[in-house]
Design a protein around this motif. Structure first.
Motif, PDB file in Angstrom:
ATOM      1  N   ILE A   1      68.948   6.621  77.345  1.00 14.15           N
ATOM      2  CA  ILE A   1      69.702   7.778  77.865  1.00 14.15           C
ATOM      3  C   ILE A   1      70.934   8.033  77.014  1.00 14.15           C
ATOM      4  O   ILE A   1      71.265   9.192  76.683  1.00 14.15           O
ATOM      5  N   LEU A   2      71.662   6.987  76.646  1.00 14.44           N
ATOM      6  CA  LEU A   2      72.861   7.166  75.819  1.00 14.44           C
ATOM      7  C   LEU A   2      72.519   7.725  74.445  1.00 14.44           C
ATOM      8  O   LEU A   2      73.222   8.619  73.938  1.00 14.44           O
ATOM      9  N   GLU A   3      71.469   7.239  73.828  1.00 16.17           N
ATOM     10  CA  GLU A   3      71.109   7.712  72.490  1.00 16.17           C
ATOM     11  C   GLU A   3      70.617   9.152  72.494  1.00 16.17           C
ATOM     12  O   GLU A   3      70.854   9.897  71.537  1.00 16.17           O
ATOM     13  N   GLN A   4      69.956   9.563  73.544  1.00 20.65           N
ATOM     14  CA  GLN A   4      69.373  10.900  73.579  1.00 20.65           C
ATOM     15  C   GLN A   4      70.350  11.972  74.056  1.00 20.65           C
ATOM     16  O   GLN A   4      70.216  13.134  73.660  1.00 20.65           O
ATOM     17  N   HIS A   5      71.339  11.630  74.866  1.00 22.57           N
ATOM     18  CA  HIS A   5      72.149  12.669  75.505  1.00 22.57           C
ATOM     19  C   HIS A   5      73.648  12.495  75.281  1.00 22.57           C
ATOM     20  O   HIS A   5      74.339  13.481  75.022  1.00 22.57           O
ATOM     21  N   PHE A   6      74.190  11.296  75.381  1.00 18.65           N
ATOM     22  CA  PHE A   6      75.636  11.129  75.386  1.00 18.65           C
ATOM     23  C   PHE A   6      76.212  10.710  74.034  1.00 18.65           C
ATOM     24  O   PHE A   6      77.393  10.944  73.780  1.00 18.65           O
ATOM     25  N   SER A   7      75.440  10.077  73.200  1.00 21.50           N
ATOM     26  CA  SER A   7      75.946   9.614  71.905  1.00 21.50           C
ATOM     27  C   SER A   7      74.831   9.739  70.877  1.00 21.50           C
ATOM     28  O   SER A   7      74.022   8.821  70.700  1.00 21.50           O
TER      29      SER A   7
END
Length: 305
Positions: A105-111
């Motif tokens: 989730i972090l790699e795809q959307h937030f960072s």
């Protein structure tokens, strides 16, 4: 003289009765041989009377042995072992999968920049290896505590006459008490730490529910409802985009990764709580057994002197 004569008469009466019983059995066997001549080759042994042996009811049976064995089962340690295995399995399994989903989730959307969350990825990978170690350690430790529970329970209840405790055995029991207390305090910290991702995902989920509500759905203020993951400190402030608003945030909440990670973190937190309860039961059982063993050892020393 008269009571002695009466006793002798009673003994003679009992002996004559036994002889009659045996002679009657021999008559029946002789009649059987006369009716069936081919059965004479068989050997028959005289049936012992009640005077020759004890009653079978007086010897301990299978039921008494089962009751004695069940009395030596450490039920508290057994329940704690089952609860500990279940809690550690839920925490390790669900936590491992939830951490992998969080990174996705972090790699795809937030960072989107890999260098921004490189440290976080290394920490999560390290935590996954730690999870493997925790699972292996508690599997062995649970078995050892269960075996120690059988040992101390048998010693406390004195199920076996030759079973004696030694100073080394009491020292080992005391060591397990201390180690269980340390692990209980440590797992309280793990339980609190496992609640942090649940809190983060709950905030994101509640924000998505606000966006989906009829009061805000379709209005211009939806795009102003945002979640800034940088405020939790898991990614640096210069990470891009770091903040997701409006419909993009709603799309994140509808993904399978978010749904699975959120619920798996909840189950992992529940597993950590179950492990804490199991360690508390272990602490109570081991402390009680150690105290009783120490008290009995003092009694034995006093009786010797």
């Amino acid at each position: 003289v008269k009571p002695a004569m009466e006793t002798a008469a009673e003994e003679n009466t009992e002996q004559s009765h036994e002889r009659k019983v045996n002679s009657r059995a021999e008559m029946e066997i002789g009649r059987y041989h006369w009716m069936y001549p081919g059965s004479k080759n068989h050997q028959y042994r005289p049936v012992p009377t009640m005077g020759d042996r004890a009653s079978p009811l007086s010897s301990p049976g299978c039921f008494e042995c089962c009751i004695k064995c069940l009395g030596g089962v450490p039920y508290a340690s057994l329940v704690a072992t089952i609860l500990c295995f279940s809690g550690v399995a839920l925490f390790c399994g669900c936590g491992h999968v939830a951490l992998a989903g969080t990174v996705a989730i972090l790699e795809q959307h937030f960072s989107t920049n890999t260098s921004d969350h490189a440290l976080l990825s290394e920490v999560i990978q390290l935590m996954q290896y730690v999870i493997y170690g925790i699972a292996s350690f508690f599997f062995l430790y649970g078995i050892i505590l269960l075996a120690e529970g059988f040992y101390t329970t048998s010693a406390v209840k004195e199920l076996h006459g030759e079973f004696k405790t030694t100073a080394c055995g009491r020292c080992i029991s005391g060591m397990f008490v201390f180690l269980t207390y340390v692990l209980g305090v440590a797992w309280l910290g793990v339980f609190g730490f496992s609640a942090v991702p649940v809190f983060m995902f709950y905030n994101i989920w509640s924000t998505c529910e606000v966006i989906k509500s009829p009061q805000t759905n379709g209005t211009t203020g939806v795009e102003q409802i945002c979640v800034d993951i940088r405020q939790y400190g898991i990614i640096p402030w210069n990470a891009f985009p770091g903040k997701i608003c409006g419909s993009a945030l709603e799309n994140i909440c509808n993904t399978n990764e978010f749904y699975m990670s959120y619920h798996l973190f909840i189950v992992a937190c529940a597993g950590a709580g179950a492990t804490v309860i199991a360690l508390l039961i272990y602490m109570m059982a081991t402390t009680y057994n150690y105290a009783v063993l120490k008290f009995k050892s003092r009694e034995d020393c006093c009786t010797k002197f």
